[in-house]
Design an enzyme around this catalytic site. Structure first.
Site, short mmCIF file in Angstrom:
data_model
loop_
_atom_site.label_atom_id
_atom_site.label_comp_id
_atom_site.label_asym_id
_atom_site.label_seq_id
_atom_site.Cartn_x
_atom_site.Cartn_y
_atom_site.Cartn_z
CG ASP A 106 48.41 -78.26 41.54
OD1 ASP A 106 48.20 -77.11 41.96
OD2 ASP A 106 47.80 -78.77 40.59
N GLY A 142 53.51 -78.26 45.71
CA GLY A 142 53.63 -77.92 47.14
C GLY A 142 54.61 -76.77 47.35
CE LYS A 143 54.65 -73.41 42.24
NZ LYS A 143 53.90 -74.55 41.71
N GLY A 183 47.17 -71.63 43.36
CA GLY A 183 46.59 -71.78 44.69
C GLY A 183 47.62 -72.40 45.60
CG HIS A 184 51.11 -70.97 46.28
ND1 HIS A 184 52.12 -70.06 46.11
CD2 HIS A 184 51.04 -71.66 45.14
CE1 HIS A 184 52.64 -70.22 44.91
NE2 HIS A 184 52.00 -71.18 44.30
CD GLN A 234 50.13 -70.83 37.03
OE1 GLN A 234 50.90 -69.97 36.65
NE2 GLN A 234 49.15 -70.56 37.85
CB ALA A 241 44.58 -75.20 46.23
N GLY A 257 55.23 -83.95 55.09
CA GLY A 257 53.93 -83.64 55.69
C GLY A 257 53.64 -82.16 55.49
P1 IMP Z 1 44.91 -71.21 32.93
O1 IMP Z 1 46.20 -70.91 33.63
O2 IMP Z 1 43.69 -70.93 33.78
O3 IMP Z 1 44.83 -70.58 31.58
O4 IMP Z 1 44.86 -72.80 32.66
C1 IMP Z 1 45.74 -73.44 31.73
C2 IMP Z 1 46.19 -74.81 32.25
O5 IMP Z 1 47.04 -74.62 33.37
C3 IMP Z 1 45.04 -75.71 32.74
O6 IMP Z 1 45.38 -77.05 32.44
C4 IMP Z 1 45.04 -75.49 34.24
O7 IMP Z 1 44.48 -76.60 34.93
C5 IMP Z 1 46.53 -75.35 34.50
N1 IMP Z 1 46.83 -74.57 35.71
C6 IMP Z 1 46.76 -73.24 35.87
N2 IMP Z 1 47.14 -72.88 37.11
C7 IMP Z 1 47.48 -74.02 37.74
C8 IMP Z 1 48.01 -74.29 39.05
O8 IMP Z 1 48.25 -73.41 39.89
N3 IMP Z 1 48.25 -75.61 39.32
C9 IMP Z 1 48.05 -76.59 38.41
N4 IMP Z 1 47.57 -76.37 37.19
C10 IMP Z 1 47.29 -75.10 36.85
#
Ligand code: IMP
Length: 443
Positions: free
Chosen positions: A15, A17-18, A42-43, A226, A301, A417
């Site tokens: 998260d 902001g990539k 989620g981008h 991630q 997101a 921004g």
């Molecule tokens: P999973 O990827 O659904 O198995 O979740 C494992 C951990 O990674 C959890 O703490 C999720 O909240 C975190 N996580 C997975 N994808 C994202 C992302 O795109 N942004 C932030 N955290 C993420």
């Protein structure tokens, strides 16, 4: 000569902001390739008055002429994928000839979600706070050599046998361990065989496609999902995702060799957030957390969950730069700090009374960290939309220079921004981008 390629990844817990940064940079690139994760990412990208939330499809798809590639390291849920394709089509973005899916990527099937949901709430299991998309169980099957790959999704006979055998096994396990209701294999087959037909025209040997593109002098951006601290090996295990979010994952997750990676760009917020469970040394619990959350709109997101907020953590950022070989930092959400009188920044840890600047491997160590803070002067004026470093307030420049010095990577870009033009690119980084984008646009 260095390849005209860059890995762009999250330096924290995702998260950062990539999405916006890849979108801004991809203008000059021939291709953007996702190398890990699935639709747990989620981008959010904002272009004019349109907002796009991309989960699986690389942001490059929003740039005409830029190939968008889903690499072999990704776990693909065909139903979620097609939903995203349809959403883009409804906004006037056609993906044919631009979007490609690796034939070697793994497929997420409904029993992966069933098992994950049941396991997350089972007594005696460590709750991770996952996104419930079936990501972990799909990677488990990949490593156990019992997964289904995209190439096999396209073969009806293999798909049918795979679904029948897997359902027999997964239904039995889920019932015995968690009392789950069984999944119907016939229904699943019909749904996935139909989805396969729609995915088929987009499937390619994307490793070869990338090799040829790079060989011909094309420029490629490898888009991470991630963040470093969620990496299966280098993150805060077991509170991590199940893939290689770090730079090394870009090679294994797309099928190019490590020598084809030209540089590594780490994206970091000007503060830190995390969603889900797990240690977070600089997390704050007072009113400042609420203020960061509302000013930074810190809600997931994908899941809408409020994100946990905290101060910048220099030892962790340095660790991230070390495991990724980060050369350039991109700092996002600078403007969120605009109203603060002073800004705490963690510069070291005290663990069991001893000072250290290393990130401990064990969760107990991470949880018992007493962060050591220095306080930098705030600037108390708006930086929103400033696109020129020299126009930033002096204290804001100092904040960035401090981060750069202490974390040992150069700052190449700062985002002030959500819009494409609310971005500053520092001169040395602009040179690097020019070098990379100077190849043929597409091959
Ligand atoms: P999973 O990827 O659904 O198995 O979740 C494992 C951990 O990674 C959890 O703490 C999720 O909240 C975190 N996580 C997975 N994808 C994202 C992302 O795109 N942004 C932030 N955290 C993420």
């Amino acid at each position: 000569m260095r390849a005209k390629t860059a890995v762009i990844l999250g330096a924290q817990w995702g998260d950062e902001g990539k999405g916006k940064i890849v979108d801004v940079l991809s203008g000059g690139f021939s291709a953007v390739a996702r190398y890990a994760g699935g639709h747990n990412a989620g981008h959010t990208v904002i272009i004019g008055d349109q907002k796009f939330v991309l989960q699986l499809i690389p942001c490059g798809v929003l740039r005409p002429g830029c190939k968008a590639i889903i690499g072999n390291g990704v776990v693909l849920d065909p139903i979620a994928f097609l939903r995203e394709v349809d959403k883009l089509a409804a906004l006037g973005i056609e993906v044919d000839g631009q979007l490609f899916v690796s034939n070697r990527a793994q497929v997420i099937l409904p029993y992966h979600r069933m098992i994950e949901l049941a396991a997350e709430s089972a007594p005696g299991r460590q709750k991770i706070g996952t996104t419930s998309r079936g990501i972990g169980p799909a990677y488990e099957d990949k490593m156990a050599r019992s997964g289904l790959r995209v190439v096999d999704l396209l073969n009806e006979k293999i798909l049918k046998t795979h679904i029948e055998n897997a359902c027999q096994e997964k239904n039995a396990i889920a019932h015995a361990l968690f009392g789950s209701a069984p999944i119907d294999p016939a229904k699943m087959f019909d749904e996935y065989a139909a989805a396969a037909e729609r995915v088929r025209p987009l499937v390619a040997d994307t490793g070869r496609m990338l090799y040829e593109l790079i060989d011909a002098g094309g420029s490629v951006m490898f888009e991470g999902a991630q963040g470093t601290m969620l990496d299966i090996d280098h993150g805060t295990y077991p509170f991590v995702t199940s893939s290689s979010a770090t730079a090394g994952g870009a090679a294994t997750g797309t099928g190019v060799g490590p020598t084809a990676i030209g540089t590594v760009i780490g994206v970091t917020k000007a503060y830190v957030t995390r969603v889900g469970e797990g240690p977070f040394p600089t997390e704050i619990h007072d009113a400042s957390a609420e203020s960061l959350r509302s000013r930074g709109n810190e809600f997931g997101a994908v899941t809408g969950r409020p994100r946990r907020c905290g101060w910048l953590d220099i030892p962790m950022l340095r660790y991230s730069n070390q495991v990724n070989g980060t050369e350039w930092l991109v700092v996002t959400k600078m403007d969120v700090l605009d109203e603060l009188d002073e800004i705490p920044v963690c510069i070291g840890y005290k663990i069991d009374g001893k000072m250290t600047d290393s990130v401990p491997a064990d969760v107990r160590g991470l949880e018992s960290i007493e962060p050591q803070y220095t306080r930098l002067k705030g600037w108390r004026e708006s930086t929103e939309g400033i696109a020129d470093f020299d126009r930033l307030p002096k204290a804001a420049q100092e904040y960035l220079r401090f981060q750069e010095r202490e974390s040992q990577a150069r700052i190449g870009m700062v985002s002030t921004g959500p819009e494409r033009d609310q971005t500053m690119i520092l001169p040395e980084f602009a040179e690097e981008l020019k070098r990379m984008a100077a190849g043929p646009k597409a091959v």
